[in-house]
Design a protein around this motif. Sequence first.
Motif, short mmCIF file in Angstrom:
data_model
loop_
_atom_site.label_atom_id
_atom_site.label_comp_id
_atom_site.label_asym_id
_atom_site.label_seq_id
_atom_site.Cartn_x
_atom_site.Cartn_y
_atom_site.Cartn_z
N GLY A 1 12.05 56.70 -2.89
CA GLY A 1 12.72 57.98 -2.73
C GLY A 1 11.80 59.15 -2.47
O GLY A 1 12.24 60.30 -2.43
N ARG A 2 10.50 58.89 -2.28
CA ARG A 2 9.55 59.96 -1.98
C ARG A 2 9.64 60.30 -0.50
O ARG A 2 9.64 59.40 0.35
CB ARG A 2 8.13 59.56 -2.35
N PRO A 3 9.70 61.59 -0.16
CA PRO A 3 9.79 61.99 1.25
C PRO A 3 8.60 61.46 2.07
O PRO A 3 7.48 61.39 1.58
CB PRO A 3 9.75 63.52 1.20
N THR B 1 12.71 58.67 3.50
CA THR B 1 11.92 58.52 2.27
C THR B 1 11.31 57.12 2.28
O THR B 1 11.67 56.26 3.09
CB THR B 1 12.77 58.67 1.00
N ARG C 1 17.12 60.12 1.73
CA ARG C 1 17.72 60.90 0.65
C ARG C 1 18.80 61.76 1.29
O ARG C 1 18.50 62.57 2.16
CB ARG C 1 16.66 61.78 -0.03
#
Length: 134
Positions: free
Chosen positions: A100-102, A96, A73
Amino acid sequence: MTHPKDAEFEEIRRIVADIETGFNTKDAELAVRHFTEDGWSVGVTGVRIAGREPLLDAHRTGLAGPLRDLYARYRVGEIAFLRPDVAIAQKYAPATDAQGRPIELDHTMIALYVLVKDGGRWQVAARQNTMAPR
């Protein structure tokens, strides 16, 4: 230093967003679209690649190979206009997952972009990527 219009900031942010999209969708053409013909980039390994076509080849190889399962990201940090037609911008790119999740890694990516305005359009003249501890 000059005082650019908000549109200048937004155009630079859009360029970085396109590069992010190119990286995350593995679209090499989009990832290098905004580089000048003689632009260059230095990756985290210290390898310098110069020229849009060699950059495109390197992105095709990297995005289909060692980078195929990596995502990030991008967040644009400071943008400074050194002249009305020259800017530098920092980009932070924590890892990510594909959605798109860290994800937690012991490092993150930081890049410095040098952008030039030619013919009313901003382009990337140079980029230096650096791996930094989290």
